[in-house]
Design an enzyme around this catalytic site. Structure first.
Site, PDB file in Angstrom:
ATOM      1  N   SER A 161      -9.579  -0.732   7.711  1.00 44.78           N
ATOM      2  CA  SER A 161      -9.083  -0.501   6.360  1.00 44.78           C
ATOM      3  C   SER A 161      -8.524  -1.704   5.625  1.00 44.78           C
ATOM      4  O   SER A 161      -8.316  -1.623   4.417  1.00 44.78           O
ATOM      5  CB  SER A 161      -8.045   0.618   6.371  1.00 44.78           C
ATOM      6  OG  SER A 161      -8.641   1.855   6.657  1.00 44.78           O
ATOM      7  N   LYS A 171       0.836  -1.195   0.000  1.00 39.02           N
ATOM      8  CA  LYS A 171       0.000   0.000   0.000  1.00 39.02           C
ATOM      9  C   LYS A 171       0.876   1.252   0.000  1.00 39.02           C
ATOM     10  O   LYS A 171       1.895   1.310   0.698  1.00 39.02           O
ATOM     11  CB  LYS A 171      -0.904  -0.024   1.235  1.00 39.02           C
ATOM     12  CG  LYS A 171      -1.913   1.112   1.317  1.00 39.02           C
ATOM     13  CD  LYS A 171      -2.783   0.937   2.554  1.00 39.02           C
ATOM     14  CE  LYS A 171      -3.825   2.027   2.698  1.00 39.02           C
ATOM     15  NZ  LYS A 171      -4.670   1.823   3.903  1.00 39.02           N
ATOM     16  N   SER A 180      -9.471   1.708   3.669  1.00 46.45           N
ATOM     17  CA  SER A 180      -8.622   2.488   2.791  1.00 46.45           C
ATOM     18  C   SER A 180      -7.613   1.645   2.009  1.00 46.45           C
ATOM     19  O   SER A 180      -6.921   2.160   1.131  1.00 46.45           O
ATOM     20  CB  SER A 180      -7.863   3.538   3.614  1.00 46.45           C
ATOM     21  OG  SER A 180      -6.978   2.922   4.546  1.00 46.45           O
TER      22      SER A 180
END
Length: 490
Positions: free
Chosen positions: A184, A78, A160
């Site tokens: 997330s 990420k 997220s």
């Protein structure tokens, strides 16, 4: 084609010579080129670096010296985690517009998880998308655009860590690293039909410290519980830069680590014999889509068939969202502060609107929120004296349309209003695993959440593995998938 294999299956092929890490990396890169335009899961690739890493792994297998059980397996990171020599822009123009942002020398550090991935020999294929500073439960930003759900590109993958979840679901690599400050990794796992673990806080070291403080965890996202387990084993690396980290042994009481716990979950006819399970459909304050509640209830019945003793009972907590908002938005405001007084005018418009709603917190408000958090943690610790595991839906709703932080016509503008079952366990720092447990009538994935007491991470993994094995395949192949070129319905 390697995209349909799990991480453990792929590594077995490497060991017996049926495939090589170069094959897997090449397949992943070609698949990204072919299908990622439909979902926008990746924000940065370096084909040359990926193939160099794959060749190094291939050489290790030839010598019979793989670095770990997942050496050579494609992984994504990420775009929140520092990566040496690679920009980490966190979905924000505030960072992208800084002088030198694209200069490799501006990024001299690896985050602990990034180092762990390299030390395990995984082949990093790219960095995945995030909402700006990972602040919300869907994945879009003004820098890299909208990330979409492989099951239906008109829908959000959640957030997220939506880029990582979308990549794994679409067959664009077997492993993904995400962050989880309020759900997330678990939210996008539920929306995309994959597995994700938020471990006990501190088990995976974090550096630099998150602006969201001890709400923020790092966690693996994969297609199976066993892959999540073996990835966890690789991520348990101490790092002195995280003063709040806890020893890995705190969650590995038995030999064999997380993968052994997952294996124990599929051993015998009643692998959960005597386990005390609490099933709370709403935690006492949520409201579920009927298809979600149906699929989760069906899975709970399966837990009983595996030997667990299940009671339908709420843990006796109230929704801590107000306290969470204080902690969360205080952290978000701190993110923007170093970028000057006009930073608020240059960020995601929905972030700006949210900060307008939540900007007048005092120190007393913050301390009150911490007190709520401490009381919630104490309540859940007491609850787990009576129950080993708590089961809830991961999210009360399936994936919804992209382009908004909340479903169309929703009663509340905050992403927390549709994620009531995830953020409480960031506040309490408990391990929480999401696995796919079924599909809605429209064919969208549904996730079930397995929550344990702090440091009972291996038990959570064992329960997840047992349930996964009993459920079998319950989510259809996504419409956008590397293994089925041209599968997108237009």
């Amino acid at each position: 084609m390697t995209s349909t294999l799990t991480a453990l299956e792929l590594a077995e092929c490497f060991r017996d010579g049926a495939l090589s890490p170069v094959d897997a990396a090449t397949d992943a890169l070609e698949a990204i080129e072919r299908v990622d335009g439909e979902i926008n899961a990746f924000c940065r690739l370096d084909r040359d670096a990926t193939l160099r890493s794959a060749r190094d792994s291939e050489a290790r297998y030839r010598r019979g010296e793989p670095l770990s059980p997942i050496d050579g397996v494609p992984a994504s990171i990420k775009d929140i985690f520092y990566t040496r020599g690679v920009p980490t822009l966190r979905g924000s123009r505030l960072l992208a517009d800084k002088p030198g942002a694209e200069d490799p020398d501006s990024w001299p550090d690896d985050a602990p998880v990034t180092s762990a991935v390299h030390e395990a020999g995984c082949v990093v294929i790219g960095k995945t998308t995030t909402p700006e500073f990972a602040w919300k439960g869907v994945t879009d930003n003004t820098l890299t655009g909208i990330t979409r759900n492989p099951h239906d590109p008109a829908l959000t993958p959640g957030g997220s860590s939506g880029g990582g979840a979308a990549a794994v679901a679409a067959g664009l690599g077997q492993l993904a690293l995400g962050t989880d400050g309020g759900g997330s990794v678990r939210i996008p796992a539920a929306f995309c039909g994959i597995v994700a673990l938020k471990p006990t806080y501190g088990v995976i070291p974090m550096f630099p410290s998150s602006p969201f403080g001890t709400l923020a965890h790092a966690g693996p996202m994969t297609r199976t519980v066993a892959d999540t387990a073996v990835f966890m084993d690789a991520l348990l690396r101490p790092d002195p830069r995280d003063w709040s980290a806890v020893p890995a042994r705190a969650t590995t009481p038995g030999p064999g680590g997380y993968l052994a716990a997952a294996t124990e979950g599929i051993r015998g006819d009643s692998p959960l014999e005597g386990l005390r399970v609490a099933y709370s459909p709403t935690l006492g304050f949520g409201t579920n889509h009927h298809d979600v509640e149906r699929e989760v209830a069906r899975s709970v019945a399966i837990l009983e068939s595996l030997g667990a003793r299940v009671d339908t009972v709420d843990p006796g907590i109230t929704d801590p969202v107000d306290a969470f908002h204080v902690l969360w938005f205080a952290g978000l405001a701190a993110v923007l502060a170093p970028h000057g007084p006009d930073a608020i005018d240059r960020v995601d418009p929905s972030m700006r609107e949210a900060l307008e709603r939540y900007r007048d917190f005092s120190a007393a408000d913050y301390l009150d929120a911490v007190a709520v958090r401490m009381a919630l943690g104490a309540r859940m610790a007491d609850f787990h004296q009576r129950y080993d595991i708590l089961i809830t839906p991961t999210t009360p709703i399936p994936a919804f349309e992209v382009g908004s932080d909340v479903p169309r016509g929703w009663h509340n503008p905050d992403w927390t209003s549709w994620t009531p079952y995830t953020y409480p366990f960031n506040m309490t720092q408990q391990p929480a695993l999401s696995i796919p447990c079924g599909a809605t009538d429209a064919g969208l994935p549904v996730g079930i959440q397995v929550v344990g007491a702090r440091f009972s991470d291996q038990l959570v993994v064992r329960v997840g593995a047992a349930l996964e094995a009993a459920l079998g395949r319950v989510v259809p192949t996504p419409r956008v998938h590397a293994g089925d070129p041209g599968s997108v319905e237009r």
